[in-house]
Design a protein around this motif. Structure first.
Motif, PDB file in Angstrom:
ATOM      1  N   PHE A 170      35.084 -24.679  40.301  1.00 35.23           N
ATOM      2  CA  PHE A 170      35.366 -25.889  39.537  1.00 35.23           C
ATOM      3  C   PHE A 170      36.251 -26.852  40.336  1.00 35.23           C
ATOM      4  O   PHE A 170      36.405 -28.007  39.930  1.00 35.23           O
ATOM      5  CB  PHE A 170      36.015 -25.533  38.207  1.00 35.23           C
ATOM      6  CG  PHE A 170      35.026 -25.069  37.170  1.00 35.23           C
ATOM      7  CD1 PHE A 170      34.465 -25.959  36.274  1.00 35.23           C
ATOM      8  CD2 PHE A 170      34.647 -23.735  37.102  1.00 35.23           C
ATOM      9  CE1 PHE A 170      33.547 -25.540  35.330  1.00 35.23           C
ATOM     10  CE2 PHE A 170      33.733 -23.296  36.160  1.00 35.23           C
ATOM     11  CZ  PHE A 170      33.176 -24.207  35.268  1.00 35.23           C
ATOM     12  N   PHE A 171      36.816 -26.402  41.439  1.00 38.73           N
ATOM     13  CA  PHE A 171      37.510 -27.304  42.354  1.00 38.73           C
ATOM     14  C   PHE A 171      36.520 -28.127  43.182  1.00 38.73           C
ATOM     15  O   PHE A 171      36.853 -29.209  43.663  1.00 38.73           O
ATOM     16  CB  PHE A 171      38.399 -26.513  43.322  1.00 38.73           C
ATOM     17  CG  PHE A 171      39.666 -25.993  42.707  1.00 38.73           C
ATOM     18  CD1 PHE A 171      40.819 -26.761  42.706  1.00 38.73           C
ATOM     19  CD2 PHE A 171      39.724 -24.727  42.158  1.00 38.73           C
ATOM     20  CE1 PHE A 171      41.996 -26.286  42.160  1.00 38.73           C
ATOM     21  CE2 PHE A 171      40.890 -24.246  41.604  1.00 38.73           C
ATOM     22  CZ  PHE A 171      42.032 -25.023  41.592  1.00 38.73           C
ATOM     23  N   ALA A 172      35.301 -27.588  43.377  1.00 40.86           N
ATOM     24  CA  ALA A 172      34.355 -28.190  44.325  1.00 40.86           C
ATOM     25  C   ALA A 172      33.986 -29.634  43.994  1.00 40.86           C
ATOM     26  O   ALA A 172      33.948 -30.476  44.906  1.00 40.86           O
ATOM     27  CB  ALA A 172      33.100 -27.315  44.419  1.00 40.86           C
ATOM     28  N   PRO A 173      33.708 -30.014  42.731  1.00 43.08           N
ATOM     29  CA  PRO A 173      33.356 -31.422  42.484  1.00 43.08           C
ATOM     30  C   PRO A 173      34.470 -32.384  42.881  1.00 43.08           C
ATOM     31  O   PRO A 173      34.198 -33.464  43.434  1.00 43.08           O
ATOM     32  CB  PRO A 173      33.083 -31.459  40.978  1.00 43.08           C
ATOM     33  CG  PRO A 173      32.769 -30.050  40.600  1.00 43.08           C
ATOM     34  CD  PRO A 173      33.575 -29.198  41.506  1.00 43.08           C
ATOM     35  N   TRP A 174      35.714 -32.013  42.642  1.00 43.80           N
ATOM     36  CA  TRP A 174      36.831 -32.904  42.944  1.00 43.80           C
ATOM     37  C   TRP A 174      37.119 -32.940  44.440  1.00 43.80           C
ATOM     38  O   TRP A 174      37.473 -33.986  44.985  1.00 43.80           O
ATOM     39  CB  TRP A 174      38.059 -32.474  42.154  1.00 43.80           C
ATOM     40  CG  TRP A 174      37.745 -32.258  40.704  1.00 43.80           C
ATOM     41  CD1 TRP A 174      37.661 -31.066  40.050  1.00 43.80           C
ATOM     42  CD2 TRP A 174      37.408 -33.268  39.745  1.00 43.80           C
ATOM     43  NE1 TRP A 174      37.312 -31.264  38.743  1.00 43.80           N
ATOM     44  CE2 TRP A 174      37.155 -32.616  38.523  1.00 43.80           C
ATOM     45  CE3 TRP A 174      37.303 -34.658  39.800  1.00 43.80           C
ATOM     46  CZ2 TRP A 174      36.807 -33.300  37.373  1.00 43.80           C
ATOM     47  CZ3 TRP A 174      36.950 -35.351  38.652  1.00 43.80           C
ATOM     48  CH2 TRP A 174      36.716 -34.680  37.462  1.00 43.80           C
ATOM     49  N   ILE A 175      36.922 -31.808  45.106  1.00 42.70           N
ATOM     50  CA  ILE A 175      37.069 -31.806  46.565  1.00 42.70           C
ATOM     51  C   ILE A 175      35.988 -32.670  47.202  1.00 42.70           C
ATOM     52  O   ILE A 175      36.241 -33.399  48.170  1.00 42.70           O
ATOM     53  CB  ILE A 175      37.010 -30.357  47.102  1.00 42.70           C
ATOM     54  CG1 ILE A 175      38.174 -29.531  46.545  1.00 42.70           C
ATOM     55  CG2 ILE A 175      37.053 -30.350  48.623  1.00 42.70           C
ATOM     56  CD1 ILE A 175      38.126 -28.066  46.937  1.00 42.70           C
ATOM     57  N   ALA A 176      34.777 -32.605  46.668  1.00 46.98           N
ATOM     58  CA  ALA A 176      33.690 -33.441  47.198  1.00 46.98           C
ATOM     59  C   ALA A 176      34.026 -34.926  47.040  1.00 46.98           C
ATOM     60  O   ALA A 176      33.768 -35.733  47.956  1.00 46.98           O
ATOM     61  CB  ALA A 176      32.381 -33.104  46.487  1.00 46.98           C
ATOM     62  N   SER A 226      45.710 -29.541  37.351  1.00 45.35           N
ATOM     63  CA  SER A 226      45.503 -28.747  36.135  1.00 45.35           C
ATOM     64  C   SER A 226      44.916 -27.379  36.471  1.00 45.35           C
ATOM     65  O   SER A 226      45.347 -26.349  35.918  1.00 45.35           O
ATOM     66  CB  SER A 226      44.576 -29.504  35.180  1.00 45.35           C
ATOM     67  OG  SER A 226      45.128 -30.751  34.828  1.00 45.35           O
ATOM     68  N   LEU A 227      43.928 -27.349  37.355  1.00 48.12           N
ATOM     69  CA  LEU A 227      43.349 -26.069  37.760  1.00 48.12           C
ATOM     70  C   LEU A 227      44.351 -25.220  38.530  1.00 48.12           C
ATOM     71  O   LEU A 227      44.357 -23.986  38.409  1.00 48.12           O
ATOM     72  CB  LEU A 227      42.089 -26.311  38.597  1.00 48.12           C
ATOM     73  CG  LEU A 227      40.884 -26.890  37.854  1.00 48.12           C
ATOM     74  CD1 LEU A 227      39.781 -27.283  38.836  1.00 48.12           C
ATOM     75  CD2 LEU A 227      40.345 -25.885  36.841  1.00 48.12           C
TER      76      LEU A 227
END
Length: 588
Positions: free
Chosen positions: A316-322, A352-353
């Motif tokens: 769930f970190f991946a979309p924001w890192i992208a 938040s994560l």
């Protein structure tokens, strides 16, 4: 008693569905049926209710049973029994027709003289129709046994999927009913064998699943979704698909660094390449994000299961890192910079994560780090370093240092835990070996982030850079370690760590400007681009040609509670003639 009632209801359901001619007595209970010595002129006589025998020649058309006025007093049925034989000629031997409950007539199919000539022509027409119908059945199926193996119920909808649908997903049934095409669900499903499904408890994932990624079902468990069918696409579309966005987005960053770095100016890289790759990355991200948004809308329960999965939550970190990659790799043709408010908007979900995951690592329990540690946890750390890099590029100071410190502390803990390989951690399967390259990602991005914060590629930046280079070398020399396993989304774990190492080497070459550093930066850039190109082709082939990219997602289909051991009603898909004790009443 309940089992007997359920079995009776199953028989009734089966009887309503099967053709009427399959509901008589079994072939072996009919005298003279299917015997090898039988011929078209050999007839079997059956006693009627009055005790007398009758043949086809003795039966007058007017004496044939007719439908009574009061249908509920007497049931009439016509049943055709075929010999059980693998050879088609046996089907042309006899045709047995049963009128009513007691009178059964055996007609030679190829013997025309037994058709009544003097009498009501409608009865003769009926017998001809039965004979022609039997021949058509012989042409379509080779034996009665083969015909009886056809499934009774074919339904594209399954009640077990309802547990994963949101209210918007259930609109499908309402719209279908509104149009006059109601969706029929299976009355008997495996969902009745378990408790009402809801979100599994936190410890259920560890109890029901095994393997380093917790994606393999234990032998004692059972899925709440059908194991022998392909699930709807959105249910098979995992959050790990955003790994493709990380790989392509990191390429936009890499080629921007190659085009703008004065040290690599000898290559004369056009900024247009950065623009093209950035547009491709935006396109891939839009596609993946749109599909996962549809999953959120229609199968929100499945998304919640991924979120509470101790390993999947890292993705769930991946979309924001992208999105951070897109901001850093923004082409000069599109814009010189982005507003600082965008950085705060992107770092808010990452913070938040962080609070959720790092708190679980620290407080222990079933989700303690030593219990769930695997290379995928690096995604929970990389976001802090990428955010620090972007924040420093925008001129921010305190925010980037804060996230860099948080990332550095938890990366140290994670690095030690993964190196120890505690007894609670299982060895990764061969299919997951590519995720070992995530070891390179955090130190590679950390060195460029600190160089941007401090303003130079000094000792503080060189320490994580050399760590990343050592890890890269230790993995690259073990070629056999990354061979011999099938393609999957896990292969995208190669991409952005390699791109991060190439970008870090470009920054290092700017500080230590010599031939070796330039050659190393060029070599790592070529390897990174080549790997991404190959994986992109493989992904397209497996997604659209082989259609094997998204198998059933076992990890989200575990039951809320362990399945109870109880007597289960096993319904066979074949038609068991012996289970039918009486003919079926025809529709009036």
């Amino acid at each position: 008693m309940e089992d007997q009632n359920a079995a009776g209801s199953i028989k009734e359901d089966i009887a309503e569905e099967v053709p009427i001619f399959l509901n008589s007595k079994p072939p072996h209970e009919l005298p003279g049926f299917g015997s090898q010595n039988s011929s078209p002129t050999d007839f079997v006589f059956f006693k009627e209710a009055n005790g007398e025998t009758a043949s086809i020649d003795d039966i007058h058309p007017q004496s044939l049973p007719t439908e009574p006025e009061e249908s509920h007093h007497r049931s009439q049925s016509v049943t055709i029994n075929f010999p059980v034989s693998e050879s088609p000629p046996d089907f042309d031997q006899t045709l047995k027709v049963m009128f009513g409950d007691n009178a059964v007539i055996d007609i030679g199919i190829n013997d025309q003289k037994h058709i009544p000539e003097n009498g009501d022509s409608s009865n003769a027409t009926t017998i001809k129709h039965l004979r022609n119908f039997s021949r058509r059945m012989c042409a379509s199926v080779s034996s009665a046994n083969r015909f009886s193996m056809l499934p009774l119920f074919e339904s594209s909808n399954d009640a077990r999927y309802d547990n994963f649908k949101t209210w918007s997903g259930k609109l499908e049934r309402q719209i279908s009913n509104f149009r006059g095409n109601p969706i029929e669900l299976n009355t008997i499903s495996d969902s009745q064998e378990t408790e009402a499904e809801s979100l599994p408890a936190l410890d259920r994932y560890l109890d029901a699943l095994e393997g380093p990624e917790l994606d393999t079902l234990r032998a004692s468990e059972k899925l709440v979704l059908p194991e022998d069918k392909t699930w709807p696409f959105l249910l098979r579309f995992p959050i790990s698909s955003f790994g493709m966005c990380l790989g392509v987005g990191s390429q936009a960053m890499l080629w921007k660094a190659l085009a703008l770095s004065p040290t690599m100016s000898f290559m004369k890289i056009s900024p247009t390449i950065n623009l093209v790759l950035w547009c491709i990355a935006i396109g891939v991200f839009s596609l993946v994000a749109s599909l996962y948004l549809l999953k959120v809308i229609f199968y929100f329960e499945a998304v919640k299961r991924e979120y509470y999965h101790p390993v999947r939550i890292n993705f769930f970190f991946a979309p924001w890192i992208a999105c951070l990659f897109f901001a850093i790799g923004l082409p000069p043709h599109v814009g010189k910079n982005i507003p600082q408010i965008a950085w705060y908007a992107l770092m808010a979900p990452i913070l938040s994560l962080d609070l959720k995951i790092y708190g679980q690592w620290m407080l222990g329990g079933e989700r303690k780090l030593s219990k769930v540690a695997n290379p995928s946890n690096h995604l929970a750390v990389v976001g802090n370093f990428v955010g620090s890099l972007l924040g420093a590029s925008l001129g921010l100071k305190e925010g980037p240092i804060f996230f860099f410190a948080v990332g550095l502390a938890h990366y140290s803990v994670l690095f030690v835990t993964l190196y120890q390989r505690l007894p609670t951690n299982e060895t990764l399967t061969k299919e997951l070996h590519p995720v070992f390259f995530l070891f390179i990602a955090a130190p590679s991005v950390a060195c460029t982030a600190w160089a941007k914060i401090s303003g130079e590629f000094g000792i503080g930046a060189r320490i994580p850079y050399f760590i990343a280079m050592f890890l890269y070398s230790s993995l690259a020399v073990r070629i056999n370690f990354f061979r011999g396993f099938r393609f999957s989304l896990a292969w995208w774990a190669y991409t952005f760590p390699m791109a991060g190492a190439a970008i870090a080497t470009i920054r290092y070459a700017e500080q230590v400007n010599n031939l070796n550093s330039k050659a190393l930066a060029l070599t790592l850039s070529i390897i990174s681009t080549f790997i991404v190109s190959i994986l992109l082709i493989y992904t397209i082939l497996h997604a659209f040609v082989f259609k094997s990219l998204f198998p059933n997602d076992i990890a989200i289909a575990i039951s809320h509670k362990k399945s109870k051991s109880k007597n289960k009603l096993q319904r066979s898909t074949s038609i068991d003639l012996e289970s039918c004790e009486s003919p079926v009443k025809p529709a009036q």
